[in-house]
Design a protein around this motif. Structure first.
Motif, PDB file in Angstrom:
ATOM      1  N   SER A  29     -21.767 114.634  13.601  1.00 44.26           N
ATOM      2  CA  SER A  29     -21.500 114.087  12.279  1.00 44.26           C
ATOM      3  C   SER A  29     -22.500 112.976  12.018  1.00 44.26           C
ATOM      4  O   SER A  29     -23.412 112.738  12.799  1.00 44.26           O
ATOM      5  CB  SER A  29     -20.069 113.589  12.181  1.00 44.26           C
ATOM      6  OG  SER A  29     -19.761 113.257  10.848  1.00 44.26           O
ATOM      7  N   TYR A  30     -22.327 112.290  10.906  1.00 41.44           N
ATOM      8  CA  TYR A  30     -23.303 111.262  10.524  1.00 41.44           C
ATOM      9  C   TYR A  30     -23.210 110.040  11.407  1.00 41.44           C
ATOM     10  O   TYR A  30     -24.163 109.295  11.540  1.00 41.44           O
ATOM     11  CB  TYR A  30     -23.113 110.875   9.055  1.00 41.44           C
ATOM     12  CG  TYR A  30     -21.729 110.381   8.713  1.00 41.44           C
ATOM     13  CD1 TYR A  30     -21.424 109.024   8.761  1.00 41.44           C
ATOM     14  CD2 TYR A  30     -20.730 111.257   8.332  1.00 41.44           C
ATOM     15  CE1 TYR A  30     -20.170 108.575   8.435  1.00 41.44           C
ATOM     16  CE2 TYR A  30     -19.473 110.816   8.011  1.00 41.44           C
ATOM     17  CZ  TYR A  30     -19.196 109.469   8.058  1.00 41.44           C
ATOM     18  OH  TYR A  30     -17.943 109.034   7.749  1.00 41.44           O
ATOM     19  N   CYS A  60     -17.377 112.803  -1.043  1.00 38.86           N
ATOM     20  CA  CYS A  60     -17.337 111.690  -0.083  1.00 38.86           C
ATOM     21  C   CYS A  60     -16.297 111.881   0.986  1.00 38.86           C
ATOM     22  O   CYS A  60     -16.221 111.081   1.920  1.00 38.86           O
ATOM     23  CB  CYS A  60     -17.110 110.366  -0.801  1.00 38.86           C
ATOM     24  SG  CYS A  60     -15.398 110.107  -1.256  1.00 38.86           S
ATOM     25  N   GLY A 112     -23.186 115.298  -1.076  1.00 42.11           N
ATOM     26  CA  GLY A 112     -22.435 114.521  -0.116  1.00 42.11           C
ATOM     27  C   GLY A 112     -23.062 113.142   0.032  1.00 42.11           C
ATOM     28  O   GLY A 112     -24.279 113.004  -0.051  1.00 42.11           O
ATOM     29  N   PHE A 113     -22.220 112.142   0.241  1.00 42.27           N
ATOM     30  CA  PHE A 113     -22.787 110.810   0.467  1.00 42.27           C
ATOM     31  C   PHE A 113     -21.883 110.004   1.390  1.00 42.27           C
ATOM     32  O   PHE A 113     -20.683 110.242   1.468  1.00 42.27           O
ATOM     33  CB  PHE A 113     -23.028 110.075  -0.855  1.00 42.27           C
ATOM     34  CG  PHE A 113     -21.791 109.636  -1.592  1.00 42.27           C
ATOM     35  CD1 PHE A 113     -21.016 110.561  -2.276  1.00 42.27           C
ATOM     36  CD2 PHE A 113     -21.394 108.308  -1.592  1.00 42.27           C
ATOM     37  CE1 PHE A 113     -19.866 110.165  -2.962  1.00 42.27           C
ATOM     38  CE2 PHE A 113     -20.250 107.901  -2.271  1.00 42.27           C
ATOM     39  CZ  PHE A 113     -19.485 108.829  -2.956  1.00 42.27           C
ATOM     40  N   ASP A 149     -24.679 104.250   3.994  1.00 46.74           N
ATOM     41  CA  ASP A 149     -25.939 104.921   4.294  1.00 46.74           C
ATOM     42  C   ASP A 149     -26.729 105.167   3.015  1.00 46.74           C
ATOM     43  O   ASP A 149     -27.935 104.910   2.948  1.00 46.74           O
ATOM     44  CB  ASP A 149     -25.629 106.235   5.008  1.00 46.74           C
ATOM     45  CG  ASP A 149     -26.873 107.033   5.341  1.00 46.74           C
ATOM     46  OD1 ASP A 149     -27.687 106.530   6.133  1.00 46.74           O
ATOM     47  OD2 ASP A 149     -27.019 108.131   4.805  1.00 46.74           O
ATOM     48  N   ASN A 150     -26.071 105.672   1.984  1.00 45.52           N
ATOM     49  CA  ASN A 150     -26.787 105.976   0.739  1.00 45.52           C
ATOM     50  C   ASN A 150     -26.987 104.749  -0.135  1.00 45.52           C
ATOM     51  O   ASN A 150     -27.994 104.646  -0.834  1.00 45.52           O
ATOM     52  CB  ASN A 150     -26.015 107.008  -0.100  1.00 45.52           C
ATOM     53  CG  ASN A 150     -26.105 108.419   0.446  1.00 45.52           C
ATOM     54  OD1 ASN A 150     -25.510 108.712   1.465  1.00 45.52           O
ATOM     55  ND2 ASN A 150     -26.860 109.280  -0.208  1.00 45.52           N
ATOM     56  N   MET A 205     -22.436 119.385   3.987  1.00 43.01           N
ATOM     57  CA  MET A 205     -23.028 118.604   2.894  1.00 43.01           C
ATOM     58  C   MET A 205     -22.602 117.143   2.966  1.00 43.01           C
ATOM     59  O   MET A 205     -23.369 116.238   2.633  1.00 43.01           O
ATOM     60  CB  MET A 205     -22.635 119.208   1.545  1.00 43.01           C
ATOM     61  CG  MET A 205     -23.288 120.564   1.306  1.00 43.01           C
ATOM     62  SD  MET A 205     -22.982 121.201  -0.358  1.00 43.01           S
ATOM     63  CE  MET A 205     -23.892 119.988  -1.327  1.00 43.01           C
ATOM     64  N   LEU A 206     -21.355 116.933   3.404  1.00 39.69           N
ATOM     65  CA  LEU A 206     -20.871 115.559   3.548  1.00 39.69           C
ATOM     66  C   LEU A 206     -21.524 114.867   4.733  1.00 39.69           C
ATOM     67  O   LEU A 206     -22.112 113.791   4.600  1.00 39.69           O
ATOM     68  CB  LEU A 206     -19.347 115.573   3.695  1.00 39.69           C
ATOM     69  CG  LEU A 206     -18.679 114.233   4.006  1.00 39.69           C
ATOM     70  CD1 LEU A 206     -19.001 113.205   2.934  1.00 39.69           C
ATOM     71  CD2 LEU A 206     -17.170 114.411   4.123  1.00 39.69           C
ATOM     72  N   SER A 207     -21.451 115.496   5.904  1.00 33.08           N
ATOM     73  CA  SER A 207     -21.912 114.798   7.109  1.00 33.08           C
ATOM     74  C   SER A 207     -23.421 114.584   7.069  1.00 33.08           C
ATOM     75  O   SER A 207     -23.918 113.583   7.579  1.00 33.08           O
ATOM     76  CB  SER A 207     -21.498 115.550   8.369  1.00 33.08           C
ATOM     77  OG  SER A 207     -22.174 116.773   8.468  1.00 33.08           O
TER      78      SER A 207
END
Lengths: 344, 344
Positions: free
Chosen positions: A63-64, A248, A282-283, A287-288, B273-275
């Protein structure tokens, strides 16, 4: 068991959940209060935030953000008081919002992801909600990705949650028709009567799709996606040409252990995005949009003070109750922004 | 049977295809050449364009454009000569590009979706390709939605088609690493040797996913989606954080009569798209960007003249061969921009 000055209670990730988290996935331990080194400050946590994204941190799926390691302290944002500081610019007694904190009494910070708060702020816990990460998420996703125009129809899920309330109320300020989706009659009534939404549909209603269609006679121009699942299914056929879908969160699918049964609707979604010329993005808020946070505060703080954007909190007392409250959050049991009061 | 001055050959939609179109879905008829009324001009069509989007017009599924009615003339863009005009600004002998034309010898036009061409243009059929709808699609989708930065990796499917060639070559001009996907060794070799792509992967290769991953060691920043299906499946795991996905076509799924078998990957795509904070946007070139067409021509015309953007056409002779050529297009049989020469 209240907060003390010599023990740091911490809630650890004991094991990774399979499906919905349970109490067994958490463990509370008592450790010494850490010692401040040069370039650090010690924070005493007063309020902590519980948010759906934390379910992701409990998993080791890519994941992010890195997952919380098993045995590590669960992460969160806190409103905290500086106990002692060897960090320039901060002094004992300062009130701060720390976005890189934990489910614990005390946090060592090097100042990263820390924002100073007004010591005399009337409701410091708002820094975890309408003036914090969720409110910032709703505001930026709606305005920068959603770009709603006067008269357009905006739909938002989890309408009475801390993101949804901001999305809907800001969309009303911007002159939109606003339709919420929420769980249960009480939340729906609150969204319409207290938050000023034009309509709010109960996602537990078997006729969700029909009722949403009836509430959006001109289709949907912006769908703020923070839910996923059946709400998105009901939204898809209503999306207008050039609709925007800020994305989100997907709370409805966070506990899923496998993909749903077929047919595979991935091609259908792409076809829809093409034929209706839809933009979906996605955001991840800091981060964005991290650089926009001060500007957001300048806009939102007076709106909250003037009552243009109303706030509802669901307050839980005691760090030890955080796991139960979090489990309930994923089931939609909270009503308003879920915060845990750790100490005065 | 060549074009004549007194008969208007027309190819009609005889029936709606189920799955891949066949000859039986088309019928050629001979009708009188229409008479010009005030506010109209008569166009004699010299070149016609065949493009994948026409498959959508043969179906009555809801889409961005109305379907061709059964019994109606198939729509297309043509390069045409004005035969007679009662429309201000146009005179007999003018050369035009008409985006609202048909599979026929003569088209009555009220001037909408018509752009004037230079009568002495060396290769008028380029107005259907690199300087027309496909080239414009590739250019705007890449630059406006894809927003590639120097050093980023851009992937495009149907790499030797009229959209893909422009996407890849413009991305090279902009300093990107460009990886194409195309059907067969000959097309892949052309993309690398003639168009200057850094790599091109054969989508018929069973190891497509592995080879694409190897060709994109730094992941994918922009995926220009004009294919769908297994190419997108191979792209998904490689998409970098903040990747952009302009979406202008899904040829791989146009002939599908039902959704693929499960599991349902729609939630997986949204999670990705989210991650990864991905932006995906469907667009229809003249709907989204019509006002940018003159500026596009100013940029692209010299690039083509200077050989910075190379062009490959697949030319078919004779209106009567359009249905076969179109059926082959959906199977990937063409190599380069497919155009039909109707008459000199």
């Amino acid at each position: 068991m209240p907060q003390t000055s010599d023990i740091n209670r911490q809630i650890l990730l004991e094991s990774r959940p399979v499906g919905a988290p349970t109490q067994a996935n958490f463990r509370m331990v008592e450790t010494p209060v850490p010692t401040v080194q040069a370039g650090q400050m010690l924070l005493r946590n007063r309020w902590m935030s519980l948010d759906p994204y934390m379910r992701g941190r409990m998993s080791d799926a890519k994941s992010y953000a890195d997952p919380v390691p098993v045995g590590g302290v669960m992460t969160c944002g806190t409103v905290s008081e500086v106990v002692s500081s060897q960090l320039e610019g901060y002094a004992a007694g300062d009130l701060v919002m720390c976005f890189a904190s934990g489910w614990q009494d005390y946090t060592l910070s090097d100042g990263s992801m820390v924002f100073r708060l007004d010591r005399n702020m009337a409701e410091p816990s708002q820094a975890l909600g309408v003036l914090g990460m969720p409110g910032f998420t709703g505001y930026m996703g709606l305005t920068d990705i959603g770009q709603p125009k006067v008269g357009e129809t905006v739909v938002v899920g989890a309408a009475t949650g801390p993101v949804g309330t901001v999305v809907g109320q800001v969309a009303k300020v911007l002159g939109c028709q606003v339709v919420g989706v929420a769980g249960g009659a009480e939340k729906c009534e609150y969204a319409v009567k207290e938050l000023g939404f034009d309509a709010c549909i109960d996602h537990k209603d078997p006729a969700l799709a029909e009722k949403l269609a009836a509430a959006c006679p001109k289709g949907i121009d912006v769908y703020f996606e923070n839910v996923g699942g059946k709400v998105f299914d009901a939204v898809m056929p209503l999306l207008n040409a050039h609709a925007r879908v800020p994305l989100c969160g997907l709370i409805a699918q966070y506990n899923a252990t496998s993909l749903p049964e077929g047919p595979d609707r991935l091609p259908q979604l792409m076809r829809l995005m093409l034929s209706q010329r839809i933009r979906m993005q996605g955001f991840i808020i800091f981060d964005n949009y991290g650089h926009c946070y001060p500007d957001f505060l300048k806009t939102m703080t007076p709106w909250v003070a003037e009552g243009r954007v109303r706030v509802k909190e669901d307050r839980v007392e005691g760090l030890e109750n955080a796991p139960d409250a979090f489990i309930g959050l994923l089931e939609g049991k909270n009503f308003g922004k879920l915060v845990v009061k750790i100490a005065d």
